[in-house]
Design a protein around this motif. Structure first.
Motif, PDB file in Angstrom:
ATOM      1  N   ALA A   1       8.261  -9.059 -10.369  1.00  0.00           N
ATOM      2  CA  ALA A   1       7.373  -8.900 -11.448  1.00  0.00           C
ATOM      3  C   ALA A   1       7.439  -7.888 -12.474  1.00  0.00           C
ATOM      4  O   ALA A   1       7.084  -8.013 -13.504  1.00  0.00           O
ATOM      5  CB  ALA A   1       5.786  -8.834 -10.903  1.00  0.00           C
ATOM      6  N   LEU A   2       7.805  -6.710 -11.902  1.00  0.00           N
ATOM      7  CA  LEU A   2       8.207  -5.703 -12.665  1.00  0.00           C
ATOM      8  C   LEU A   2       9.264  -5.515 -13.819  1.00  0.00           C
ATOM      9  O   LEU A   2       9.115  -5.187 -14.765  1.00  0.00           O
ATOM     10  CB  LEU A   2       8.333  -4.420 -11.882  1.00  0.00           C
ATOM     11  N   SER A   3      10.363  -6.272 -13.189  1.00  0.00           N
ATOM     12  CA  SER A   3      11.486  -6.311 -14.021  1.00  0.00           C
ATOM     13  C   SER A   3      11.449  -6.997 -15.376  1.00  0.00           C
ATOM     14  O   SER A   3      12.168  -6.339 -16.279  1.00  0.00           O
ATOM     15  CB  SER A   3      12.800  -6.696 -13.084  1.00  0.00           C
ATOM     16  N   PRO A   4      10.879  -8.345 -15.409  1.00  0.00           N
ATOM     17  CA  PRO A   4      10.954  -8.806 -16.684  1.00  0.00           C
ATOM     18  C   PRO A   4      10.122  -7.914 -17.579  1.00  0.00           C
ATOM     19  O   PRO A   4      10.532  -7.937 -19.037  1.00  0.00           O
ATOM     20  CB  PRO A   4      10.109 -10.345 -16.476  1.00  0.00           C
ATOM     21  N   ALA A   5       9.082  -7.365 -17.173  1.00  0.00           N
ATOM     22  CA  ALA A   5       8.117  -6.581 -18.182  1.00  0.00           C
ATOM     23  C   ALA A   5       9.050  -5.456 -18.509  1.00  0.00           C
ATOM     24  O   ALA A   5       8.882  -4.882 -19.699  1.00  0.00           O
ATOM     25  CB  ALA A   5       6.724  -6.421 -17.491  1.00  0.00           C
ATOM     26  N   LEU A   6       9.522  -4.558 -17.634  1.00  0.00           N
ATOM     27  CA  LEU A   6      10.027  -3.381 -17.959  1.00  0.00           C
ATOM     28  C   LEU A   6      11.364  -3.504 -18.677  1.00  0.00           C
ATOM     29  O   LEU A   6      11.630  -2.658 -19.811  1.00  0.00           O
ATOM     30  CB  LEU A   6      10.556  -2.690 -16.516  1.00  0.00           C
ATOM     31  N   MET A   7      12.140  -4.704 -18.305  1.00  0.00           N
ATOM     32  CA  MET A   7      13.235  -4.742 -19.246  1.00  0.00           C
ATOM     33  C   MET A   7      12.956  -5.308 -20.669  1.00  0.00           C
ATOM     34  O   MET A   7      13.458  -4.712 -21.672  1.00  0.00           O
ATOM     35  CB  MET A   7      14.108  -5.732 -18.517  1.00  0.00           C
ATOM     36  N   GLY A   8      11.818  -6.173 -20.728  1.00  0.00           N
ATOM     37  CA  GLY A   8      11.352  -6.435 -22.123  1.00  0.00           C
ATOM     38  C   GLY A   8      10.813  -5.294 -22.848  1.00  0.00           C
ATOM     39  O   GLY A   8      11.129  -4.871 -24.230  1.00  0.00           O
ATOM     40  N   ILE A   9      10.180  -4.296 -22.285  1.00  0.00           N
ATOM     41  CA  ILE A   9       9.822  -2.830 -23.027  1.00  0.00           C
ATOM     42  C   ILE A   9      10.990  -2.202 -23.352  1.00  0.00           C
ATOM     43  O   ILE A   9      11.157  -1.929 -24.419  1.00  0.00           O
ATOM     44  CB  ILE A   9       8.854  -2.156 -22.057  1.00  0.00           C
ATOM     45  N   PHE A  10      12.130  -2.058 -22.553  1.00  0.00           N
ATOM     46  CA  PHE A  10      13.352  -1.431 -22.906  1.00  0.00           C
ATOM     47  C   PHE A  10      13.737  -2.308 -24.187  1.00  0.00           C
ATOM     48  O   PHE A  10      14.346  -1.585 -25.178  1.00  0.00           O
ATOM     49  CB  PHE A  10      14.292  -1.282 -21.919  1.00  0.00           C
ATOM     50  N   ILE A  11      13.779  -3.431 -24.171  1.00  0.00           N
ATOM     51  CA  ILE A  11      14.456  -4.115 -25.341  1.00  0.00           C
ATOM     52  C   ILE A  11      13.718  -4.020 -26.607  1.00  0.00           C
ATOM     53  O   ILE A  11      14.437  -3.787 -27.697  1.00  0.00           O
ATOM     54  CB  ILE A  11      14.697  -5.670 -24.838  1.00  0.00           C
ATOM     55  N   ASP A  12      12.272  -4.147 -26.300  1.00  0.00           N
ATOM     56  CA  ASP A  12      11.617  -3.937 -27.644  1.00  0.00           C
ATOM     57  C   ASP A  12      11.624  -2.751 -28.122  1.00  0.00           C
ATOM     58  O   ASP A  12      11.712  -2.393 -29.509  1.00  0.00           O
ATOM     59  CB  ASP A  12       9.935  -4.227 -27.061  1.00  0.00           C
ATOM     60  N   ARG A  13      12.145  -1.498 -27.285  1.00  0.00           N
ATOM     61  CA  ARG A  13      12.245  -0.298 -27.895  1.00  0.00           C
ATOM     62  C   ARG A  13      13.739  -0.066 -28.248  1.00  0.00           C
ATOM     63  O   ARG A  13      14.141   1.113 -28.437  1.00  0.00           O
ATOM     64  CB  ARG A  13      11.735   0.695 -26.936  1.00  0.00           C
ATOM     65  N   HIS A  14      14.274  -1.041 -28.350  1.00  0.00           N
ATOM     66  CA  HIS A  14      15.772  -1.032 -28.763  1.00  0.00           C
ATOM     67  C   HIS A  14      16.581  -0.052 -27.881  1.00  0.00           C
ATOM     68  O   HIS A  14      17.837   0.631 -28.278  1.00  0.00           O
ATOM     69  CB  HIS A  14      15.752  -0.551 -30.285  1.00  0.00           C
ATOM     70  N   VAL A  15      16.381  -0.132 -26.577  1.00  0.00           N
ATOM     71  CA  VAL A  15      17.359   0.417 -25.529  1.00  0.00           C
ATOM     72  C   VAL A  15      18.414  -0.366 -25.616  1.00  0.00           C
ATOM     73  O   VAL A  15      18.431  -1.539 -25.524  1.00  0.00           O
ATOM     74  CB  VAL A  15      16.782   0.728 -24.412  1.00  0.00           C
ATOM     75  N   GLN A  16      19.826   0.153 -25.630  1.00  0.00           N
ATOM     76  CA  GLN A  16      21.094  -0.770 -25.707  1.00  0.00           C
ATOM     77  C   GLN A  16      21.171  -1.373 -24.182  1.00  0.00           C
ATOM     78  O   GLN A  16      20.845  -1.023 -23.151  1.00  0.00           O
ATOM     79  CB  GLN A  16      22.153   0.379 -25.500  1.00  0.00           C
ATOM     80  N   LEU A  17      21.582  -2.692 -24.459  1.00  0.00           N
ATOM     81  CA  LEU A  17      21.491  -3.531 -23.330  1.00  0.00           C
ATOM     82  C   LEU A  17      22.716  -2.669 -22.197  1.00  0.00           C
ATOM     83  O   LEU A  17      22.492  -2.905 -20.876  1.00  0.00           O
ATOM     84  CB  LEU A  17      22.104  -4.845 -23.708  1.00  0.00           C
ATOM     85  N   ASP A  18      23.900  -2.319 -22.631  1.00  0.00           N
ATOM     86  CA  ASP A  18      24.705  -1.640 -21.822  1.00  0.00           C
ATOM     87  C   ASP A  18      23.916  -0.499 -20.967  1.00  0.00           C
ATOM     88  O   ASP A  18      24.127  -0.340 -19.733  1.00  0.00           O
ATOM     89  CB  ASP A  18      25.828  -1.186 -22.552  1.00  0.00           C
ATOM     90  N   ASN A  19      23.044   0.223 -21.488  1.00  0.00           N
ATOM     91  CA  ASN A  19      22.316   1.326 -20.871  1.00  0.00           C
ATOM     92  C   ASN A  19      21.334   0.554 -19.608  1.00  0.00           C
ATOM     93  O   ASN A  19      21.275   1.079 -18.650  1.00  0.00           O
ATOM     94  CB  ASN A  19      21.471   2.248 -21.797  1.00  0.00           C
ATOM     95  N   ILE A  20      20.742  -0.590 -19.975  1.00  0.00           N
ATOM     96  CA  ILE A  20      19.882  -1.078 -19.074  1.00  0.00           C
ATOM     97  C   ILE A  20      20.642  -1.730 -17.881  1.00  0.00           C
ATOM     98  O   ILE A  20      20.279  -1.469 -16.856  1.00  0.00           O
ATOM     99  CB  ILE A  20      19.133  -2.205 -19.780  1.00  0.00           C
ATOM    100  N   ILE A  21      22.134  -2.099 -18.124  1.00  0.00           N
ATOM    101  CA  ILE A  21      22.550  -2.666 -17.001  1.00  0.00           C
ATOM    102  C   ILE A  21      23.274  -1.649 -16.341  1.00  0.00           C
ATOM    103  O   ILE A  21      23.315  -1.625 -14.912  1.00  0.00           O
ATOM    104  CB  ILE A  21      23.851  -3.527 -17.892  1.00  0.00           C
TER     105      ILE A  21
END
Length: 424
Positions: A372-392
């Motif tokens: 449940a946490l990952s879709p929301a948390l990753m979505g927040i990172f994406i909305d805040r323009h965190v680079q995908l490579d950093n998320i990975i």
């Protein structure tokens, strides 16, 4: 209870030939749990958002809230696996997921959507998997790993078949009609056969629910209650992360796959077509995991199950274009396939199977919460323009931890048994 000392020596083919009814039961439970899984629900995300006028964030938040609520419910509902017979609980759970899917076909507001997500996640992702995997872990000892792998084939079969079928169906009929037809097929094709498929046989060497008051055969540990498990350091330091880290990573990548494909300059149809490699790898790695468990024990090979997902994250971080995709999906699928047999066998090895229902009801909500946490948390990172490579890279770091922790605890330190102080 029936016991076959030769069961651990037979081939996987012979195991299936002798035990095909119960293994088919597990496979069908695994297959129809797809109705409550992220990969299946996400196929309808665009249609649902358009129908209800929801943004990506609103849709993801509703999903996360409902999934978290289902995790909390599973904490007490999962104990039914210790008190209700396998056929009766299986019928109840199948009926629950089918009713949830029927409700989903009538969703007309955010409230009904959240309720639909809650019921689907609780019955599909939660209880369907919980019921069959607990029953299989109890009924087999010597071949537990391979039996879990065979039953788990239902999930990759669903992941391979449903996306294609749903996409074709959506070009012909409304999404609500699909959610009305599928549960009808699931219930009336499966429910009548459950009493036959779940009968005990002389080849099943586990004590089943009768293990609650006795030691199991073949050297298994005594069955302990959930309160004892909560005092075991290995559970908190190692075991829960073997479940939560893969659940967090796999669900997040599934949920945001359209965004990831775009960032990696991969056409969506090319990305989706590579799921065949995911399914093939999930099937083969599940068998490999089961073989290792039966030969070496789940404790000794726990860290191995986490390695494919680590390399999948590193490859996703590195790759652009399309040439690397087949290898990524092979590693991604291998990570998803190896983990379920390993975790179920590990819990049974360490804590016994007499109270496995309530023990898994402690562990699984954490697994569901991570999903449940990952879709929301990753979505927040994406909305805040965190680079995908950093998320990975963050996902890779989590996977690295889930490789190192069991290797140190179980292999180097040799802590492969429940401490004696907890058994006194």
């Amino acid at each position: 209870m029936p016991n076959s000392p030769l069961l651990g020596k037979i081939s996987t083919f012979a195991l299936f030939r002798q035990e095909w009814p119960f293994l088919l039961y597990g496979l069908l439970m695994s297959f129809w749990s797809s109705l409550g899984q992220t990969f299946f629900i996400s196929l309808f995300s665009q249609d649902i958002r358009i129908s209800l006028g929801l943004s990506h964030g609103e849709f993801g938040s509703s999903y996360a809230f409902a999934t978290t609520a289902s995790a909390l419910t599973l904490f007490w509902l999962g104990k039914l696996a210790d008190t209700v017979s396998v056929p009766r609980l299986s019928l109840m759970t199948l009926g629950g997921v089918c009713l949830a899917a029927l409700h989903f076909s009538f969703v007309s507001s955010v409230v009904s959507l959240v309720l639909g997500f809650y019921l689907l996640r609780l019955s599909g992702q939660g209880m369907m998997y919980h019921v069959y995997s607990t029953a299989v872990s109890r009924r087999y000892i010597a071949t537990r790993g391979r039996a879990l792998a065979l039953c788990g084939l239902g999930m990759p079969l669903g992941e391979a078949a449903f996306p294609i079928l749903v996409i074709l169906a959506l070009s012909i009929i409304d999404w609500r009609t699909i959610w009305f037809i599928l549960p009808m097929i699931a219930f009336f094709s499966f429910a009548p056969s459950i009493p036959f498929l779940t009968r005990r046989t002389r080849f099943q060497d586990g004590a089943g629910r009768a293990a609650q008051n006795s030691a199991e055969t073949r050297g298994d540990t005594l069955s302990v209650r959930r309160r004892v498990v909560m005092q075991d350091s290995a559970f908190w330091v190692v075991i829960i992360w073997l479940m939560m880290v893969p659940s967090f990573t796999i669900t997040g990548l599934f949920f945001h796959q359209i965004y990831i494909a775009g960032e990696k300059t991969v056409p969506l149809w090319v990305w989706s077509s590579n799921y065949v490699w995911y399914a093939l790898a999930a099937v083969s790695s599940a068998f490999f995991s089961g073989y290792l468990i039966d030969r070496l024990s789940a404790h000794r090979v726990a860290y191995v199950s986490q390695i494919p997902l680590l390399f999948a994250c590193l490859l996703l971080w590195w790759g652009y274009g399309t040439y690397w995709l087949p290898l990524f999906f092979v590693l991604f699928g291998a990570g998803g396939g190896m983990i379920p047999p390993l975790v179920n066998a590990l819990l049974a090895e360490r804590y016994g199977t007499g109270w496995l229902g309530e023990i898994k009801a402690l562990a699984m909500p954490m697994n569901v919460f991570a999903s449940a946490l990952s879709p929301a948390l990753m979505g927040i990172f994406i909305d805040r323009h965190v680079q995908l490579d950093n998320i990975i890279l963050l996902l890779a770091a989590l996977s690295l931890f889930s490789v190192i922790a069991p290797f140190l605890w179980f292999n180097l330190l040799g802590q492969t048994r429940l401490p004696d102080r907890l058994l006194s």
